[in-house]
Design an enzyme around this catalytic site. Sequence first.
Site, PDB file in Angstrom:
ATOM      1  N   GLU A   1      46.909  80.770  -0.481  1.00  0.00           N
ATOM      2  CA  GLU A   1      47.334  79.994  -1.655  1.00  0.00           C
ATOM      3  C   GLU A   1      48.206  80.837  -2.589  1.00  0.00           C
ATOM      4  O   GLU A   1      49.199  80.341  -3.141  1.00  0.00           O
ATOM      5  CB  GLU A   1      46.112  79.466  -2.410  1.00  0.00           C
ATOM      6  CG  GLU A   1      45.287  78.454  -1.630  1.00  0.00           C
ATOM      7  CD  GLU A   1      46.087  77.221  -1.247  1.00  0.00           C
ATOM      8  OE1 GLU A   1      46.953  76.794  -2.045  1.00  0.00           O
ATOM      9  OE2 GLU A   1      45.880  76.692  -0.138  1.00  0.00           O
TER      10      GLU A   1
ATOM     11  N   ASP B   1      50.920  81.827   5.157  1.00  0.00           N
ATOM     12  CA  ASP B   1      50.066  82.479   6.165  1.00  0.00           C
ATOM     13  C   ASP B   1      50.497  83.915   6.395  1.00  0.00           C
ATOM     14  O   ASP B   1      49.667  84.832   6.476  1.00  0.00           O
ATOM     15  CB  ASP B   1      50.137  81.707   7.489  1.00  0.00           C
ATOM     16  CG  ASP B   1      49.229  80.485   7.517  1.00  0.00           C
ATOM     17  OD1 ASP B   1      48.442  80.304   6.560  1.00  0.00           O
ATOM     18  OD2 ASP B   1      49.303  79.704   8.482  1.00  0.00           O
TER      19      ASP B   1
END
Length: 430
Positions: free
Chosen positions: A289, A372
């Site tokens: 995030e 990611d």
Amino acid sequence: MITVDENTVRNTILFLLWAEFAWETYLSIRQFNKARTTTEVPAELKSVMDKEEFKKAQNYSLAKLKFGFFKDTHSIILTSAVIYYGILSSAWDYSESINPFKGEVTTSSIWLFIMSLCSSLIELPLTIYYTFVLEEQFGFNKQTAAFFVWDKIKAFFISQIITLMISSVVIVIIKNGGPYFFVWLWAVVCVISMILLTIYPAVIAPLFDKYTPLPEGKLRTEIENLASRLHFPLTQLYVVEGSKRSSHSNAYFYGLFKSKRIVLFDTLLAKDDGSGCKDDEIIAVLSHELGHWSHNHIIKNLIVMQINLFLLFAGFSIMFKYPPLYKALGFYRTQPVLVGLFVVLQYVMMPYNTLLSFLMTCLSRKFEFQADNFAVNLGNADPLERALLQLNKDNLGFPINDDLYSAWHHSHPPLLERIAVLRESTSKLK
């Protein structure tokens, strides 16, 4: 502008609606067949998902697709009837007849309220079925009937208050803004949207769910250390009681400028039954995030949204005074600007909206891979992979997707693709 009669406009709108419905149905059939014919657990998931759990995820996916077929069919038939029989104009005439002030702003507000109320009541049986039958069947629904009813009432009236205030401002700007009203409309809507983005999480969201500070302990310390290391301006760290609605889990951050808040769903935290994520897995999820924050994905999405709004309003300024557009929906006597805005943005601009939605899906996937990779560079590849596997298991995610369906619908890359890229990125660091 080429002159056409209202029948041509009406038929064109109906054609666009049914063409989109046919395309979505085709994609869903592809996904349904893919899910129905897949029987083997992927090798990547065998450590966390056995045959029985895989079958349950498959049945959940098929049940949602069947529900989607019915809901979309119900929606297209209802929308076609509304357009064909001039129900929007009938509702306008009724709104005008009961409006004691006789002004377009107040008539539009009454019309919008009536249409929203009717739409909510028509969709209510489908929502009840999805929540209390489908989600209940697979163990996700945690809402009581009383909670559900009160939640829907609050959501409806709060949304009406906000919508009616904004729509009134929009009407005034369109009617009084001159030939370049769309510029003023865009500027005002930009400001309103930024205000709503700021106040919604802090003011409106707590009206529906309970937010409490994450208790002191190892997890809180690790999150604060992560934020400090990345210079993320963390000001609050909350746990939201999402388990009162559903056992689905999530985590997110919000806030503009130098005041950021992180929110964890209580369903994300590890439970005695084996669901939820361990502390290092939660840190990995938050690393992902914060990758969105580091890459300015929120700002980039906001910029795209504002450019899109400007183009939509500019297109509306060209078409909204076109009489056949209103006559196609039964408006022969008047041309309400709010109706024109709805018709142009919802129906006339449908091909543009569809294309933009697909492009935004592609952009979102790119952002997810970047986030990611950010977590991988922080050394969280292994716990992020474990977190993704655990969350997929907890949420009964079906890991096998038709390529075309997935490319069109999934803003997040499919699980197996994300795992493959995670492992490839990890190997490059070694």
